[in-house]
Design an enzyme around this catalytic site. Structure first.
Site, short mmCIF file in Angstrom:
data_model
loop_
_atom_site.label_atom_id
_atom_site.label_comp_id
_atom_site.label_asym_id
_atom_site.label_seq_id
_atom_site.Cartn_x
_atom_site.Cartn_y
_atom_site.Cartn_z
N ASP A 68 -0.36 5.09 0.88
CA ASP A 68 -0.54 6.15 2.07
C ASP A 68 -0.51 5.57 3.40
OD1 ASP A 68 -1.06 8.48 0.34
OD2 ASP A 68 -2.72 7.52 -0.36
N ASP B 180 0.86 -1.25 0.05
CA ASP B 180 0.16 0.11 -0.10
C ASP B 180 0.83 1.28 0.01
OD1 ASP B 180 -2.13 1.68 0.70
OD2 ASP B 180 -1.29 1.78 2.73
C1 XBP Z 1 -5.52 6.08 -0.07
C2 XBP Z 1 -6.62 7.01 0.11
C3 XBP Z 1 -6.63 8.04 -0.58
C4 XBP Z 1 -5.85 9.06 -0.31
C5 XBP Z 1 -6.07 10.55 -1.35
O1 XBP Z 1 -5.90 4.85 -0.09
O2 XBP Z 1 -7.61 6.73 0.85
O3 XBP Z 1 -7.96 8.81 -0.75
O4 XBP Z 1 -5.86 9.55 0.84
O5 XBP Z 1 -5.84 10.20 -2.34
P1 XBP Z 1 -5.04 3.65 0.13
P2 XBP Z 1 -6.89 10.80 -3.52
O6 XBP Z 1 -5.11 2.89 1.35
O7 XBP Z 1 -5.81 2.67 -1.03
O8 XBP Z 1 -3.74 3.88 -0.46
O9 XBP Z 1 -7.42 12.30 -3.06
O10 XBP Z 1 -5.99 10.95 -4.75
O11 XBP Z 1 -8.12 9.84 -3.71
MG MG Z 2 -2.89 3.30 3.68
#
Ligand code: XBP
Ligand code: MG
Length: 241
Positions: free
Chosen positions: A22, A20
């Protein structure tokens, strides 16, 4: 030495490791997305300010644009949900991602300690690794260009981002797609996640999941994870599981 217990990743068991983005690679939610959202709201003229507590709740929703709509409903901002209001939200979201890019470029979202070391060990062992995120592709590109891509690692064997799927996490689509693109069964890959939604997505695809906890999900329920770590520094590649 961290004083934390080591966790051994048995490479006889897994054919690929899927990270992952973020929260897992860097504290991008705390240090990048949240400040960028608030800057974008101010610059767009939206009278919204998200606190850390608000954002912890908002992170139950994946996708930044979707998150803004959830907030509008939460505070009863009906105007923001009309056709013209949604256009404003869409513009604010695009601006948020540009501001996020600037924050990452300025070095304010450093990679989490120990991450590069174990990715390098995967490279040395010939184990492919990739990224599976439902953030926007541009957000991954800027993180790669400004941090991971400069660490002397191999290129990811697969990259799945929000634009590649119809349903974001906790739906399993992103993990299923990554395994398909690698020509592997999900059960032969290891997902590395920091959030309950990410864990659910991996589990629902049939992929085992290692959790490395992050700022926003320190107290979350990670039942079913194959291990829950506090730091990437705990991972030792190559040993028996
Ligand atoms: C990450 C997210 C994203 C980011 C913002 O999900 O939830 O929404 O916070 O990205 P994952 P965007 O756990 O799959 O990485 O604003 O580009 O949507
Ligand atoms: Mg994450």
């Amino acid at each position: 030495m961290t004083g934390l217990q080591e966790w051994s990743l048995n490479l006889d068991r897994y054919k690929a490791v899927l990270f992952d983005v973020d929260g897992t690679l860097a504290e991008t939610e705390r240090d990048g997305h949240l400040p960028a959202f608030n800057q974008a709201f101010a610059q767009t003229g939206l009278p919204w300010v998200w606190t850390t507590t608000d954002y912890a709740w908002l992170l139950k929703t994946t996708g930044g644009y979707e998150r803004m709509q959830v907030w509008a409903r939460h505070i009863g901002d009906e105007q923001a949900l009309t056709d013209s209001g949604l256009q404003i939200l869409r513009s604010a979201h695009q601006l948020k991602n540009r501001l996020y890019g600037q924050i990452v470029e300025s070095g304010q979202c450093p990679l989490r300690p120990g991450l590069v070391d174990w990715m390098r060990s995967l490279d040395q062992a010939g184990c492919p690794w990739g990224v599976v995120t439902t953030t926007s592709r541009g957000n991954w590109d800027v993180l790669w260009a400004n941090s991971l891509g400069q660490a002397g690692l191999s290129e990811p064997a697969v990259i799945v981002c929000g634009e590649d799927v119809t349903h974001k996490k906790p739906d399993p689509e992103a993990y299923q797609l990554a395994a398909d693109r690698l020509g592997l069964a999900p059960s032969d890959c290891l997902a590395v996640e920091d959030s309950p939604n990410g864990l659910k997505a991996a589990q629902a695809s049939g992929m085992p999941c290692l959790v490395v906890k992050s700022f926003y999900f320190d107290q979350a329920d990670f039942t079913g994870a194959c291990a829950v770590l506090a730091s990437h520094q705990q991972v030792r590649v190559g040993g028996p599981a």
